[in-house]
Design an enzyme around this catalytic site. Structure first.
Site, mmCIF file in Angstrom:
data_model
loop_
_atom_site.group_PDB
_atom_site.id
_atom_site.type_symbol
_atom_site.label_atom_id
_atom_site.label_comp_id
_atom_site.label_asym_id
_atom_site.label_seq_id
_atom_site.Cartn_x
_atom_site.Cartn_y
_atom_site.Cartn_z
ATOM 1 N N LYS A 142 19.495 93.740 22.142
ATOM 2 C CA LYS A 142 18.405 94.383 21.439
ATOM 3 C C LYS A 142 18.159 95.761 22.039
ATOM 4 O O LYS A 142 18.573 95.985 23.172
ATOM 5 C CB LYS A 142 17.139 93.528 21.524
ATOM 6 C CG LYS A 142 16.717 93.242 22.980
ATOM 7 C CD LYS A 142 15.253 93.186 23.158
ATOM 8 C CE LYS A 142 14.591 94.497 23.267
ATOM 9 N NZ LYS A 142 14.590 95.126 24.611
ATOM 10 N N HIS A 172 16.273 87.833 25.366
ATOM 11 C CA HIS A 172 16.300 87.012 26.582
ATOM 12 C C HIS A 172 14.997 86.261 26.816
ATOM 13 O O HIS A 172 14.950 85.324 27.593
ATOM 14 C CB HIS A 172 16.722 87.831 27.808
ATOM 15 C CG HIS A 172 15.658 88.709 28.380
ATOM 16 N ND1 HIS A 172 15.363 89.937 27.858
ATOM 17 C CD2 HIS A 172 14.824 88.549 29.435
ATOM 18 C CE1 HIS A 172 14.399 90.496 28.572
ATOM 19 N NE2 HIS A 172 14.043 89.673 29.537
ATOM 20 N N LYS A 176 13.932 82.130 28.615
ATOM 21 C CA LYS A 176 13.057 81.898 29.776
ATOM 22 C C LYS A 176 12.658 80.423 29.816
ATOM 23 O O LYS A 176 12.337 79.827 28.779
ATOM 24 C CB LYS A 176 11.807 82.786 29.678
ATOM 25 C CG LYS A 176 12.135 84.272 29.920
ATOM 26 C CD LYS A 176 10.888 85.093 30.120
ATOM 27 C CE LYS A 176 11.223 86.561 30.246
ATOM 28 N NZ LYS A 176 11.554 86.991 31.606
ATOM 29 N N GLU A 210 3.946 94.756 32.387
ATOM 30 C CA GLU A 210 4.857 95.148 33.460
ATOM 31 C C GLU A 210 4.132 96.143 34.350
ATOM 32 O O GLU A 210 3.374 96.974 33.851
ATOM 33 C CB GLU A 210 6.111 95.794 32.888
ATOM 34 C CG GLU A 210 6.929 94.845 32.044
ATOM 35 C CD GLU A 210 8.211 95.509 31.564
ATOM 36 O OE1 GLU A 210 9.183 95.517 32.308
ATOM 37 O OE2 GLU A 210 8.209 96.027 30.434
ATOM 38 N N ASP A 229 10.818 98.191 21.786
ATOM 39 C CA ASP A 229 11.422 97.607 22.988
ATOM 40 C C ASP A 229 10.928 96.178 23.234
ATOM 41 O O ASP A 229 11.689 95.331 23.699
ATOM 42 C CB ASP A 229 11.080 98.498 24.193
ATOM 43 C CG ASP A 229 11.853 98.134 25.447
ATOM 44 O OD1 ASP A 229 13.046 97.805 25.319
ATOM 45 O OD2 ASP A 229 11.264 98.174 26.551
ATOM 46 N N HIS A 234 10.769 90.484 21.583
ATOM 47 C CA HIS A 234 10.231 89.481 22.515
ATOM 48 C C HIS A 234 8.884 88.915 22.048
ATOM 49 O O HIS A 234 8.700 87.699 21.964
ATOM 50 C CB HIS A 234 10.046 90.076 23.904
ATOM 51 C CG HIS A 234 11.292 90.656 24.500
ATOM 52 N ND1 HIS A 234 12.538 90.114 24.308
ATOM 53 C CD2 HIS A 234 11.484 91.740 25.303
ATOM 54 C CE1 HIS A 234 13.438 90.834 24.966
ATOM 55 N NE2 HIS A 234 12.823 91.831 25.569
#
Ligand code: BG6
Length: 489
Positions: A142, A172, A176, A210, A229, A234
């Site tokens: 991605k 991803h 998780k 983050e 992003d 996600h």
């Protein structure tokens, strides 16, 4: 089973930060099929040994327990190879084909970890070189495109040469451990299903925070921004995992069909909701890890006039019987107060209150993704020892929050498999469950497109100081519904 994994972008940021460490962990745990080859591909002029040295030097920055010993690296390095390629040159794919023919592995994985602008070229060249055999699997990183139209062009080009079964669109977050456990919790236990709906849930909050800034990825990030992003992929995949109906079985298409329905049910944006329910921010200088840090516009690779957002907060709604009216708040950003990714399911209060609740006492389920992963069920309880006697017989102690805490790290420890490790092993085995289908991806782009359009017009993201929770407008957005982000409760 033998495998060859061709890593396009073999000296790039992703190979270094995520893929090699994940492949090494899989190797260390004995889960990588023996005798496989990992072939790094890039324009650099490197021999196999130089590539091995490069990867070894990079492992020095990996945290202690995940770093290979000299002996371990030696064994791991014997799987590593390097091929110099110019991705636009047909003859270079012929050299790749020749290299792959020397082994004829059962599973050939082409991991395209390059800039998305190269995806179509790489996929077409792979096919032209006769490399798309039934044993071939192609992994696409991605963001796949930068809007709906570019995503469609990539998917159309891919469809011409590969079947959907061969395409592994990676997100991803689906790998998780906590996200897999969210599926297990919802569809492996009957406990939550009766309350997993609008009658019992007041709101859902998804935070992917983050504390790092854009690091060395300035040039990429400035063209991308937090919406493309993190949200398009996600965050929306997390929304799907929470909101989807129970699938008929655990096979890839059954899961993806249900996720697709969620994406289709997201309420479309209107001029009013674009204005009230979508907040974008950009970090300015501030504090991280106790030190002064630069603002986004001073970071390397960033256009000093950039209007790229480093923070997004949204209020989404899912228009179906289960979720109508329940706000799904999504927020994500760089340089926030801490590294913290979690989903919070906030339950409604009891219909009739016979107890008083202490300030901040809430009934919620928290799915922690990181830094720790696990589940917390916050319940209202008579938590304090109450030896004081009150003269008023009706004056009970207010209820406080107590937690039932399932810490996956403590419970499963080193048995747990990291996200990229899990997903890489799944690709080698051809398991598609945790990968995204093209129609899901297009639907997610379709939903974010009005935001992209509206933010590409006039106007600037709201500034927020590094080390905070984003612009105050994000708190104001949720406060209008009478709720608060968890750190403000
Ligand atoms: C990536 C984004 O997909 O996810 C990065 O491109 C981000 O900008 C990363 O830092 C976050 O992943 P994780 O697993 O560290 O939360």
């Amino acid at each position: 089973m033998s495998f060859d994994l061709v890593l396009f972008g073999g000296t790039g940021d992703l190979a270094w930060r995520k893929l090699m460490p994940a492949l090494f962990q899989a190797f260390r745990h004995g889960s990588l099929p023996e005798g496989g080859r990992i072939i790094g591909v890039a324009r650099d002029d490197l021999s196999d040994d130089q590539y091995r040295e490069l990867i070894q030097s990079r492992f020095e920055a990996v945290e202690g327990s995940k770093r290979p010993s000299t002996d371990e690296f030696k064994k791991f390095a014997s799987m590593l190879y390097f091929l110099r390629m110019d991705l636009s040159k047909t003859e270079d794919y012929a050299r790749l084909a020749a290299l792959l023919e020397t082994r004829n592995a059962d599973s050939v994985v082409m991991y395209v970890a390059t800039a998305p602008t190269l995806f179509i070229q790489v996929v077409e060249q792979i096919a032209a070189a006769g490399l798309n055999t039934p044993r071939t699997r192609v992994v696409l990183e991605k963001p796949l495109g930068h809007d709906l139209a570019s995503n469609r062009s990539i998917n159309d080009a891919v469809r011409k040469v590969l079947t959907e079964q061969q395409v592994f669109r990676i997100d991803h977050y689906l790998g998780k451990p906590s996200v897999q456990n969210l599926f297990a919790m919802r569809f492996g236990n009957a406990l939550f299903e009766p309350i997993w709906r609008r009658e019992h849930i007041a709101n859902i909050q998804i935070t992917i925070a983050e504390d790092l800034g854009v690091e060395k990825r300035g040039a990429f990030y400035d063209q991308t921004g937090a919406l493309r992003d993190m949200v398009q992929n996600h965050a929306l995949q997390l929304v799907c995992a929470i909101a989807m109906e129970p699938p008929i079985n655990a096979h890839a298409d059954a899961l993806r069909d249900e996720k697709l329905k969620v994406l289709r049910s997201l309420k479309p944006w209107t001029p009013e909701t674009l204005n009230l329910h979508a907040i974008r921010g950009q970090y300015t200088a501030g504090t991280a890890y106790g030190e002064r840090v630069k603002g986004y516009l001073e970071e390397p690779g960033i256009d000093p006039q950039s209007r790229t957002e480093t923070f997004v907060a949204l209020r989404a709604e899912i228009a179906n019987w289960r979720w109508a009216g329940v706000p799904f708040y999504i927020r994500t950003g760089k340089r926030l107060a801490s590294r913290d990714a979690r989903i919070e399911i906030n339950f409604r209060p009891t219909p009739h209150a016979i107890f008083r609740a202490a300030a901040g006492a809430v009934n919620k389920l928290v799915i922690n993704l990181q830094p720790k992963d696990g589940l917390e069920l916050h319940l209202l309880a008579q938590a304090q020892n109450n030896r004081k006697r009150s003269s008023n017989p009706d004056a009970a102690q207010p209820l406080a929050s107590v937690q039932l805490d399932l810490d996956f790290d403590k419970r499963f420890g080193s048995e747990r498999v990291g996200a990229y490790e899990r997903l890489l092993l799944d690709v080698i085995d051809g398991r598609l469950n945790l990968f995204v289908r093209s129609d899901e991806q297009e639907e997610a782009w379709r939903w974010v497109e009005p935001l992209i359009d509206s933010w590409s017009g006039d106007g600037f993201p709201r500034p927020y100081a590094a080390g905070t929770w984003g612009p105050s407008a994000s708190s104001a957005m949720i406060a209008r519904d009478g709720f608060a982000w968890s750190e403000e409760q």
